[in-house]
Design an enzyme around this catalytic site. Sequence first.
Site, mmCIF file in Angstrom:
data_model
loop_
_atom_site.group_PDB
_atom_site.id
_atom_site.type_symbol
_atom_site.label_atom_id
_atom_site.label_comp_id
_atom_site.label_asym_id
_atom_site.label_seq_id
_atom_site.Cartn_x
_atom_site.Cartn_y
_atom_site.Cartn_z
ATOM 1 N N ARG A 117 0.853 -1.187 0.000
ATOM 2 C CA ARG A 117 0.000 0.000 0.000
ATOM 3 C C ARG A 117 0.889 1.237 0.000
ATOM 4 O O ARG A 117 1.874 1.291 0.767
ATOM 5 C CB ARG A 117 -0.887 0.066 1.256
ATOM 6 C CG ARG A 117 -1.765 -1.122 1.498
ATOM 7 C CD ARG A 117 -2.746 -1.392 0.392
ATOM 8 N NE ARG A 117 -3.712 -0.305 0.198
ATOM 9 C CZ ARG A 117 -4.503 -0.214 -0.865
ATOM 10 N NH1 ARG A 117 -4.427 -1.099 -1.840
ATOM 11 N NH2 ARG A 117 -5.361 0.762 -0.975
ATOM 12 N N HIS A 131 13.544 -2.569 -0.611
ATOM 13 C CA HIS A 131 13.174 -2.498 -2.023
ATOM 14 C C HIS A 131 14.133 -3.382 -2.815
ATOM 15 O O HIS A 131 15.353 -3.313 -2.619
ATOM 16 C CB HIS A 131 13.262 -1.047 -2.516
ATOM 17 C CG HIS A 131 12.859 -0.914 -3.954
ATOM 18 N ND1 HIS A 131 11.551 -1.034 -4.364
ATOM 19 C CD2 HIS A 131 13.598 -0.717 -5.069
ATOM 20 C CE1 HIS A 131 11.499 -0.893 -5.681
ATOM 21 N NE2 HIS A 131 12.725 -0.700 -6.135
ATOM 22 N N GLU A 143 18.380 -9.608 0.457
ATOM 23 C CA GLU A 143 17.374 -8.930 1.281
ATOM 24 C C GLU A 143 17.357 -9.507 2.689
ATOM 25 O O GLU A 143 17.328 -8.780 3.688
ATOM 26 C CB GLU A 143 15.988 -9.073 0.645
ATOM 27 C CG GLU A 143 15.859 -8.399 -0.701
ATOM 28 C CD GLU A 143 14.440 -8.455 -1.243
ATOM 29 O OE1 GLU A 143 13.493 -8.311 -0.457
ATOM 30 O OE2 GLU A 143 14.278 -8.650 -2.460
HETATM 31 C C1 GRF Z 1 10.567 -8.391 -1.506
HETATM 32 O O1 GRF Z 1 11.259 -8.589 -2.702
HETATM 33 C C2 GRF Z 1 10.685 -6.950 -1.067
HETATM 34 O O2 GRF Z 1 11.916 -6.392 -1.394
HETATM 35 C C3 GRF Z 1 9.591 -6.286 -1.846
HETATM 36 O O3 GRF Z 1 8.537 -7.215 -1.854
HETATM 37 C C4 GRF Z 1 9.054 -8.519 -1.699
HETATM 38 C C5 GRF Z 1 8.396 -9.113 -0.513
HETATM 39 O O4 GRF Z 1 8.750 -10.454 -0.305
HETATM 40 N N1 GRF Z 1 9.285 -4.994 -1.267
HETATM 41 P P1 GRF Z 1 8.453 -11.140 1.081
HETATM 42 O O5 GRF Z 1 6.958 -10.945 1.351
HETATM 43 O O6 GRF Z 1 9.299 -10.478 2.113
HETATM 44 O O7 GRF Z 1 8.784 -12.589 0.896
#
Ligand code: GRF
Length: 211
Positions: free
Chosen positions: A94, A112, A177
């Site tokens: 959102r 991101h 990430e």
């Molecule tokens: C991740 O790639 C994050 O960077 C992006 O949305 C995705 C979410 O994945 N904003 P998860 O729900 O954390 O598995």
Amino acid sequence: MTRKRVAILISGRGSNMAALIEAASDAAYPAEIVLVASNEPAAEGLARAAAAGIPTAVVDHRRFGKDREAFERALQAELIGHGVELVCLAGFMRLLTPWFVGQWQGRLLNIHPALLPAFKGLDTHARALAAGAKEHGATVHFVVPEMDSGPIVAQGAVPVRPDDTAATLAARVLEVEHRIYPQALRLVAQGRVQLDGDRCLIDGRPFVPTS
Ligand code: GRF
């Protein structure tokens, strides 16, 4: 050490959420996850959070029609009710209003899947491939009203390989990430990140330690 009380906002799978919960399961980690909230009742991550013993909340945005702030006020009530001090967006789909962002200025992080300021928005992996990018990655940043902008706390890069598809590249970036989000939250929770205009300083310096 008092641990910072953190909420994670999700809309889906919740793999970054799981990485943060895992990091915070160590009593020595400077943040504890006190709430996982989703705008999507069907978000897979809710069950994962509950299985880890984390309180969950659903604030379904559809209940509020086009009134974004009404949705956010309901979300804010959950955050305040749980004594939240820091908020991590983790696949939260959102857009947030300036009002909400203002409530959490300097205390609201997002991850991101690109090396910002490149590839803001959606479909970052396909767009990086289409652009012939040689490196790609992920960014943890403070949230400001403008989408996918704001001072960068941490970044991690991966090579783009000649045979990559959006899916293989996404998987490589996702590993990054899961590594950098817990690192970034640790630094913020420890109070080691200062805002310096449009950028962050870590321990007073413009770089992020790698461990
Ligand atoms: C991740 O790639 C994050 O960077 C992006 O949305 C995705 C979410 O994945 N904003 P998860 O729900 O954390 O598995």
